[in-house]
Design a protein around this motif. Structure first.
Motif, short mmCIF file in Angstrom:
data_model
loop_
_atom_site.label_atom_id
_atom_site.label_comp_id
_atom_site.label_asym_id
_atom_site.label_seq_id
_atom_site.Cartn_x
_atom_site.Cartn_y
_atom_site.Cartn_z
N GLN A 16 7.79 24.78 12.15
CA GLN A 16 8.90 24.00 12.67
C GLN A 16 9.49 23.09 11.59
O GLN A 16 10.72 22.92 11.51
CB GLN A 16 8.43 23.16 13.86
N PHE A 17 8.62 22.54 10.75
CA PHE A 17 9.12 21.67 9.67
C PHE A 17 9.89 22.48 8.63
O PHE A 17 10.95 22.04 8.15
CB PHE A 17 7.96 20.93 9.00
N ILE A 18 9.38 23.66 8.29
CA ILE A 18 10.10 24.52 7.34
C ILE A 18 11.47 24.90 7.90
O ILE A 18 12.49 24.89 7.19
CB ILE A 18 9.28 25.79 7.03
N GLU A 19 11.51 25.21 9.20
CA GLU A 19 12.78 25.52 9.85
C GLU A 19 13.73 24.33 9.80
O GLU A 19 14.93 24.49 9.53
CB GLU A 19 12.52 25.93 11.30
N LEU A 20 13.20 23.12 10.01
CA LEU A 20 14.01 21.91 9.95
C LEU A 20 14.58 21.72 8.55
O LEU A 20 15.77 21.38 8.39
CB LEU A 20 13.17 20.70 10.35
N VAL A 21 13.77 21.94 7.54
CA VAL A 21 14.23 21.80 6.15
C VAL A 21 15.34 22.80 5.85
O VAL A 21 16.38 22.46 5.25
CB VAL A 21 13.07 21.98 5.15
N LEU A 22 15.16 24.04 6.29
CA LEU A 22 16.17 25.08 6.05
C LEU A 22 17.48 24.76 6.76
O LEU A 22 18.57 24.92 6.19
CB LEU A 22 15.64 26.44 6.49
N VAL A 23 17.38 24.28 7.99
CA VAL A 23 18.59 23.88 8.73
C VAL A 23 19.28 22.72 8.03
O VAL A 23 20.51 22.70 7.90
CB VAL A 23 18.23 23.50 10.18
N THR A 24 18.50 21.78 7.55
CA THR A 24 19.05 20.62 6.84
C THR A 24 19.81 21.06 5.59
O THR A 24 20.92 20.58 5.32
CB THR A 24 17.94 19.64 6.45
N VAL A 25 19.20 21.95 4.82
CA VAL A 25 19.86 22.46 3.61
C VAL A 25 21.15 23.18 3.96
O VAL A 25 22.20 23.00 3.29
CB VAL A 25 18.91 23.39 2.82
N LEU A 26 21.10 23.99 5.00
CA LEU A 26 22.29 24.73 5.42
C LEU A 26 23.41 23.78 5.84
O LEU A 26 24.58 23.96 5.44
CB LEU A 26 21.94 25.66 6.58
N ILE A 27 23.08 22.76 6.61
CA ILE A 27 24.07 21.78 7.04
C ILE A 27 24.66 21.05 5.84
O ILE A 27 25.87 20.81 5.76
CB ILE A 27 23.45 20.78 8.03
N TYR A 28 23.80 20.70 4.89
CA TYR A 28 24.28 20.01 3.69
C TYR A 28 25.26 20.88 2.91
O TYR A 28 26.32 20.41 2.47
CB TYR A 28 23.10 19.63 2.79
N LEU A 29 24.93 22.16 2.76
CA LEU A 29 25.80 23.06 2.02
C LEU A 29 27.14 23.24 2.74
O LEU A 29 28.21 23.21 2.10
CB LEU A 29 25.12 24.42 1.84
N ILE A 30 27.10 23.39 4.05
CA ILE A 30 28.34 23.57 4.81
C ILE A 30 29.19 22.31 4.76
O ILE A 30 30.41 22.38 4.54
CB ILE A 30 28.03 23.95 6.27
#
Length: 221
Positions: A16-30
């Motif tokens: 769940q934490f890895i998923e949160l990090v990936l979502v965070t990175v994606l949101i930052y990039l967008i």
């Protein structure tokens, strides 16, 4: 609780934490897409306008995604919650204008984010006007949807502590702090925004608080 059960719980939390990090990175990039146009030429009013239009598009799709996950976005205006926002704004100004400068001193370097903001305001004319509108209206919307909205909701499976700390830390980090004072300023701002979000239960109030805070900061420049 058996060892296998403990391992299963830990593995799930790590996932769940890895998923949160990936979502965070994606949101930052967008959310960084609109800034590309400003970086091309800060003095070009058309590029600033395109950047603002891109921010509106990103905010719209971010809102649509968030609305599919939660109903904690809008409600009819609650005057008690508006009063709470006013109290938090006063507390914010006291912290930012008196307490933090008293701790770190008055002559500290400003962050990369603040340097960019001041540089845009110094352009004058239409560029400065558009960027002020972006700072006061559009930026708070996209940031609240991103941090106190999507990332907040994505962090829910990891518990209330992570829900509070992770969006607050990410909010501070993306503003480019490089000194203890800058980190303190942005972490404090992020924490106060999160308090507004948690107490009022609706994202609209953290957006309003963010807009009012940025307006006061913009008037002060």
């Amino acid at each position: 609780m058996t060892i296998d059960r403990i391992i299963t719980i830990i593995s799930r939390m790590i996932g769940q934490f890895i998923e949160l990090v990936l979502v965070t990175v994606l949101i930052y990039l967008i959310s960084s897409i609109p800034h590309i146009f400003i970086f091309i030429d800060q003095s070009n009013g058309w590029l600033v306008l395109i950047s603002m239009a891109a921010s509106v598009v990103v905010s719209y799709f971010g809102y649509r995604y968030l609305a599919s996950k939660t109903t904690a976005i809008f409600e009819r205006i609650n005057l008690k919650k508006i009063g709470f926002i006013i109290i938090m704004l006063v507390l914010t100004r006291v912290l930012m204008d008196f307490i933090i400068p008293a701790i770190f001193g008055q002559n500290q370097d400003i962050s990369l984010n603040q340097k960019m903001v001041e540089s845009m305001f110094q352009q004058g004319g239409m560029v400065a006007l558009l960027f002020k509108l972006n700072t006061v209206i559009i930026a708070p919307i996209i940031e609240e949807i991103s941090f106190r909205g999507i990332i907040f909701e994505e962090a829910k499976p990891l518990g209330e502590v992570v829900q509070f700390i992770w969006p607050t830390f990410v909010f501070a980090a993306v503003h480019g702090p490089s000194t203890p004072e800058q980190w303190t300023v942005y972490l404090t701002a992020g924490a106060l925004l999160m308090v507004v979000r948690l107490v009022t239960k609706k994202l609209q109030y953290s957006v309003m608080f963010h807009m009012a805070h940025n307006l006061m900061a913009t008037v002060g420049l």
